[in-house]
Scaffold this motif. Structure first.
Motif, PDB file in Angstrom:
ATOM      1  N   ASP A  13       0.861  -1.184   0.000  1.00 16.28           N
ATOM      2  CA  ASP A  13       0.000   0.000   0.000  1.00 16.28           C
ATOM      3  C   ASP A  13       0.902   1.239   0.000  1.00 16.28           C
ATOM      4  OD1 ASP A  13      -1.891   1.973   0.295  1.00 16.28           O
ATOM      5  OD2 ASP A  13      -2.370   1.465   2.369  1.00 16.28           O
ATOM      6  N   PRO A  14       1.121   1.827  -1.189  1.00 12.32           N
ATOM      7  CA  PRO A  14       2.025   2.973  -1.259  1.00 12.32           C
ATOM      8  C   PRO A  14       1.528   4.192  -0.479  1.00 12.32           C
ATOM      9  CG  PRO A  14       1.123   2.456  -3.445  1.00 12.32           C
ATOM     10  CD  PRO A  14       0.608   1.435  -2.489  1.00 12.32           C
ATOM     11  N   ALA A  15       0.232   4.345  -0.308  1.00  7.72           N
ATOM     12  CA  ALA A  15      -0.289   5.509   0.422  1.00  7.72           C
ATOM     13  C   ALA A  15       0.189   5.512   1.873  1.00  7.72           C
ATOM     14  CB  ALA A  15      -1.812   5.526   0.367  1.00  7.72           C
ATOM     15  N   SER A  16       0.208   4.339   2.497  1.00 14.86           N
ATOM     16  CA  SER A  16       0.623   4.248   3.902  1.00 14.86           C
ATOM     17  C   SER A  16       2.061   3.756   4.057  1.00 14.86           C
ATOM     18  CB  SER A  16      -0.308   3.300   4.662  1.00 14.86           C
ATOM     19  OG  SER A  16      -0.178   1.975   4.168  1.00 14.86           O
ATOM     20  N   GLY A  17       2.658   3.252   2.966  1.00 13.55           N
ATOM     21  CA  GLY A  17       4.000   2.677   3.056  1.00 13.55           C
ATOM     22  C   GLY A  17       3.993   1.324   3.742  1.00 13.55           C
ATOM     23  N   ARG A  18       2.850   0.648   3.722  1.00 15.05           N
ATOM     24  CA  ARG A  18       2.709  -0.629   4.432  1.00 15.05           C
ATOM     25  C   ARG A  18       2.779  -1.807   3.470  1.00 15.05           C
ATOM     26  NH1 ARG A  18      -2.456  -0.469   6.876  1.00 15.05           N
ATOM     27  NH2 ARG A  18      -1.472   0.965   8.315  1.00 15.05           N
ATOM     28  N   LEU A  19       3.492  -2.839   3.884  1.00 13.94           N
ATOM     29  CA  LEU A  19       3.519  -4.123   3.194  1.00 13.94           C
ATOM     30  C   LEU A  19       2.910  -5.137   4.148  1.00 13.94           C
ATOM     31  CD1 LEU A  19       4.407  -5.963   0.823  1.00 13.94           C
ATOM     32  CD2 LEU A  19       6.567  -6.290   2.061  1.00 13.94           C
ATOM     33  N   THR A  20       1.822  -5.775   3.707  1.00 15.37           N
ATOM     34  CA  THR A  20       1.163  -6.792   4.523  1.00 15.37           C
ATOM     35  C   THR A  20       1.376  -8.143   3.871  1.00 15.37           C
ATOM     36  OG1 THR A  20      -0.520  -5.172   5.150  1.00 15.37           O
ATOM     37  CG2 THR A  20      -1.012  -7.479   5.609  1.00 15.37           C
ATOM     38  N   VAL A  21       1.659  -9.154   4.682  1.00  9.88           N
ATOM     39  CA  VAL A  21       1.863 -10.518   4.215  1.00  9.88           C
ATOM     40  C   VAL A  21       0.939 -11.420   5.017  1.00  9.88           C
ATOM     41  CG1 VAL A  21       3.518 -12.403   3.896  1.00  9.88           C
ATOM     42  CG2 VAL A  21       4.302 -10.017   3.747  1.00  9.88           C
ATOM     43  N   TRP A  22       0.149 -12.225   4.307  1.00  8.96           N
ATOM     44  CA  TRP A  22      -0.702 -13.213   4.950  1.00  8.96           C
ATOM     45  C   TRP A  22      -0.219 -14.605   4.555  1.00  8.96           C
ATOM     46  CZ3 TRP A  22      -2.842  -8.882   2.602  1.00  8.96           C
ATOM     47  CH2 TRP A  22      -3.595  -8.035   3.416  1.00  8.96           C
ATOM     48  N   VAL A  23      -0.317 -15.553   5.474  1.00  7.88           N
ATOM     49  CA  VAL A  23      -0.015 -16.960   5.205  1.00  7.88           C
ATOM     50  C   VAL A  23      -1.356 -17.647   4.965  1.00  7.88           C
ATOM     51  CG1 VAL A  23       1.068 -19.068   6.054  1.00  7.88           C
ATOM     52  CG2 VAL A  23       1.985 -16.824   6.751  1.00  7.88           C
ATOM     53  N   LEU A  24      -1.464 -18.313   3.809  1.00  9.09           N
ATOM     54  CA  LEU A  24      -2.709 -18.963   3.413  1.00  9.09           C
ATOM     55  C   LEU A  24      -2.481 -20.425   3.078  1.00  9.09           C
ATOM     56  CD1 LEU A  24      -3.906 -16.143   0.976  1.00  9.09           C
ATOM     57  CD2 LEU A  24      -4.755 -16.559   3.292  1.00  9.09           C
ATOM     58  N   ASP A  25      -3.558 -21.182   3.023  1.00  7.52           N
ATOM     59  CA  ASP A  25      -3.459 -22.598   2.668  1.00  7.52           C
ATOM     60  C   ASP A  25      -3.172 -22.749   1.170  1.00  7.52           C
ATOM     61  OD1 ASP A  25      -5.906 -22.106   1.421  1.00  7.52           O
ATOM     62  OD2 ASP A  25      -7.046 -23.490   2.677  1.00  7.52           O
ATOM     63  N   ALA A  26      -3.116 -23.994   0.712  1.00  8.39           N
ATOM     64  CA  ALA A  26      -2.735 -24.292  -0.667  1.00  8.39           C
ATOM     65  C   ALA A  26      -3.661 -23.661  -1.696  1.00  8.39           C
ATOM     66  CB  ALA A  26      -2.688 -25.802  -0.884  1.00  8.39           C
ATOM     67  N   HIS A  27      -4.928 -23.499  -1.349  1.00  8.70           N
ATOM     68  CA  HIS A  27      -5.908 -22.962  -2.293  1.00  8.70           C
ATOM     69  C   HIS A  27      -6.219 -21.491  -2.042  1.00  8.70           C
ATOM     70  CE1 HIS A  27      -6.403 -27.007  -3.702  1.00  8.70           C
ATOM     71  NE2 HIS A  27      -6.577 -27.402  -2.465  1.00  8.70           N
TER      72      HIS A  27
END
Length: 156
Positions: free
Chosen positions: A52-66
């Motif tokens: 998100d360039p507006a806030s300078g935030r990088l979010t990472v989520w861990v998800l299952d195979a699908h």
């Protein structure tokens, strides 16, 4: 009746092994949060990245195979090495607690980092490596990615 419909729905939806074999890698899952998916292992898990360039935030989520469900891991942070604008930028995405889902630091699927360099580009474009990533006892460290991916950037 609802239970019967739910069971029927589970039996007819989702991603099947035949789909992947027939498509030879052209089968794509949809990100839950509008980000970009990065496959982890041999179709074992996914990371979803959202810059998100507006806030300078990088979010990472861990998800299952699908990419259907969040996968909680015990890490307190994800250590990334990001190449942007020719510079190697170490990024530490810290675990995010979520009272609504019961996720806590040390038992969460979401990680966030803020970086001023993300604010400098309205369309972030960078490559990176996840230096350490342990999911359910397996180490997937050294995972590389491009943001946006070539298929994501071209609208596929």
């Amino acid at each position: 009746v609802f239970a019967a419909l739910a069971v029927l729905g589970l039996g007819t939806s989702g991603c099947h092994r035949e789909d992947h074999d027939a498509d030879a890698g052209h089968h794509a899952h949809q990100p839950k949060n509008g980000g970009q998916l990065v496959e982890v292992g041999q179709h074992q898990f996914n990371l979803e990245l959202l810059a998100d360039p507006a806030s300078g935030r990088l979010t990472v989520w861990v998800l299952d195979a699908h990419a259907d469900d969040y996968v909680r891991i015990s890490a307190k942070s994800l250590e990334l090495s990001i190449i942007s604008g020719g510079a190697d930028r170490p990024v530490s995405a810290v675990a995010v607690a979520n009272p609504a889902s019961g996720e806590t630091v040390g038992d969460t699927s979401q990680f966030e980092a803020t970086a001023d360099w993300l604010k400098s580009d309205s369309k972030p474009n960078f490559s990176g490596t996840v230096r350490s990533l342990v999911i359910r006892g397996r180490d997937f460290g050294g995972l590389t990615f491009q943001y946006p991916s070539e298929s994501h950037a071209s609208g596929h």
